[in-house]
Write a protein that holds these residues in place. Structure first.
Motif, short mmCIF file in Angstrom:
data_model
loop_
_atom_site.label_atom_id
_atom_site.label_comp_id
_atom_site.label_asym_id
_atom_site.label_seq_id
_atom_site.Cartn_x
_atom_site.Cartn_y
_atom_site.Cartn_z
N LEU A 9 10.49 -21.73 -38.09
CA LEU A 9 9.71 -22.88 -37.65
C LEU A 9 8.88 -23.45 -38.78
O LEU A 9 8.09 -22.74 -39.41
CB LEU A 9 8.79 -22.47 -36.50
CG LEU A 9 9.49 -21.95 -35.23
CD1 LEU A 9 8.46 -21.59 -34.18
CD2 LEU A 9 10.49 -22.97 -34.68
N GLN A 15 5.32 -22.77 -32.44
CA GLN A 15 5.23 -21.31 -32.57
C GLN A 15 5.13 -20.60 -31.23
O GLN A 15 5.66 -19.49 -31.07
CB GLN A 15 4.05 -20.94 -33.47
CG GLN A 15 4.29 -21.30 -34.92
CD GLN A 15 3.16 -20.87 -35.83
OE1 GLN A 15 2.28 -20.10 -35.44
NE2 GLN A 15 3.16 -21.37 -37.06
N LEU A 18 8.67 -19.92 -29.89
CA LEU A 18 9.66 -19.21 -30.71
C LEU A 18 10.48 -18.22 -29.90
O LEU A 18 11.71 -18.19 -29.99
CB LEU A 18 8.95 -18.48 -31.85
CG LEU A 18 9.87 -17.62 -32.74
CD1 LEU A 18 10.79 -18.50 -33.57
CD2 LEU A 18 9.04 -16.71 -33.65
N SER A 22 14.48 -18.54 -29.11
CA SER A 22 15.34 -17.51 -29.70
C SER A 22 16.12 -16.77 -28.62
O SER A 22 17.30 -16.44 -28.80
CB SER A 22 14.49 -16.52 -30.50
OG SER A 22 13.84 -17.16 -31.58
N THR A 136 6.35 -17.34 -36.24
CA THR A 136 6.81 -18.36 -37.19
C THR A 136 8.32 -18.35 -37.38
O THR A 136 8.91 -19.39 -37.67
CB THR A 136 6.15 -18.16 -38.55
OG1 THR A 136 6.41 -16.82 -39.01
CG2 THR A 136 4.64 -18.36 -38.46
N HIS A 137 8.94 -17.17 -37.27
CA HIS A 137 10.39 -17.11 -37.41
C HIS A 137 10.92 -15.84 -36.75
O HIS A 137 10.18 -14.88 -36.51
CB HIS A 137 10.85 -17.20 -38.87
CG HIS A 137 10.23 -16.25 -39.83
ND1 HIS A 137 8.89 -16.23 -40.15
CD2 HIS A 137 10.78 -15.25 -40.61
CE1 HIS A 137 8.65 -15.31 -41.05
NE2 HIS A 137 9.77 -14.68 -41.34
N TYR A 257 12.08 -27.39 -37.84
CA TYR A 257 12.68 -26.06 -37.91
C TYR A 257 13.95 -26.05 -38.74
O TYR A 257 14.53 -27.09 -39.04
CB TYR A 257 12.99 -25.53 -36.50
CG TYR A 257 13.97 -26.39 -35.71
CD1 TYR A 257 15.35 -26.34 -35.93
CD2 TYR A 257 13.51 -27.26 -34.72
CE1 TYR A 257 16.23 -27.11 -35.22
CE2 TYR A 257 14.39 -28.06 -33.99
CZ TYR A 257 15.74 -27.98 -34.25
OH TYR A 257 16.62 -28.76 -33.53
#
Length: 293
Positions: A9, A15, A18, A22, A136-137, A257
């Protein structure tokens, strides 16, 4: 066969979404690997601390263990996250090895939490609460076991260093020789899975001072076989395909993203996907994105 997803992201406004995004992406990849699944989420660091994600056997009382060790454990299914001051990590690892040797340390780092288990991706995501996680990821993997048993131990991601993990689709031909060499360098391996060797290789390179991007560049020459890697670090997200690129992969990038999927359909749930720049990562080329410190 296996399926991989990843989401990095750029926009802080996403956030909180996320985990949900996902989980949706990972669920779509179910038919690429129904045996087991796992994911790693990079959340917020809490000062000078380390988070250890632990897998707790059925015969170990997690609450009693945490009390005996003087720590607080946040339980998620058969996993638990323990946060300690960074300088206390070594003592906690020693206490776990001595008093609770059946407890497995799945990951450790300032921001990473890593969960994996046997079952379909949707079931694994639900079991550990992925849809409600922020960060964040994240990277995820759903596995079709072709070279080892269907176990939680053999599921991806694999983490062999602080805040570092890897998911892999493919097969390495020289992983046994690499494993022997890396053990001589002080790395430890818990499985016979070639993907854990790939993770260990990157950890070794990064211990020598290489960035993730530089470690991935070196991997092109040192790792034989066919593979797609998606890798996470504390601040970064990287992708590498082997020079032949026989495994499917597609990426999407917007102002908000960067996303990876083994197939385009994994990217469909993402906001603004219709306007995204879509591309297939080139063979042998390193792709890397990183947040500022």
């Amino acid at each position: 066969m296996c399926g991989i997803v990843g989401l990095f992201l750029k926009s802080p406004g996403l956030q909180a979404e996320l985990g949900r995004l996902s989980a949706d992406m990972l669920g779509i990849m179910s038919d690429r690997g129904p045996d087991s699944a796992g994911f790693a989420v990079y959340g917020t660091a809490a000062g000078d601390t380390t988070k250890l994600t632990l897998r707790i056997p059925e015969d170990v009382d997690a609450s009693a263990m945490a009390a005996a060790l003087g720590v607080t454990a946040v339980r998620r299914g058969d996993h638990a996250v323990v946060t300690v001051p960074r300088d206390a990590e070594g003592a906690l690892r020693q206490a776990l090895a001595t008093r609770y040797p059946a407890v497995n340390i799945v990951s450790a780092g300032a921001r990473i939490e890593l969960y994996k288990g046997v079952g379909l991706p949707d079931a694994v995501s639900s079991r550990y609460g992925l849809p409600g996680m922020a960060g964040t990821h994240a990277i995820g993997h759903t596995r079709m076991a072709t070279e080892s048993a269907v176990t939680t131990h053999g599921a991806h991601p694999f983490s062999t260093g602080p805040d570092q993990c890897l998911v892999h689709n493919g097969s390495l031909s020289n992983h046994n020789a690499l494993r022997r060499n890396l053990r001589r360098e002080g790395l430890e391996f818990e499985t016979e899975n070639d993907s854990e060797v790939a993770a260990g290789y990157l950890t070794w390179r990064m211990r020598q001072g290489a960035s993730l991007g530089e470690a991935l560049e070196a991997a092109v020459g040192d790792l034989d076989g066919f593979y797609t890697f998606v890798v996470g670090t504390e601040r970064g997200f990287g992708v590498l395909r082997d020079p032949i690129a026989c495994k499917p992969a597609v990426m999407a990038e917007t102002e908000d993203y960067v996303a990876f999927g083994s197939e385009y359909r994994a990217l469909v749930p993402l906001p603004g996907i219709e306007q995204a720049r879509l591309f297939e990562p080139a063979p042998g080329q390193v792709y890397f994105w990183e947040h500022a410190a």
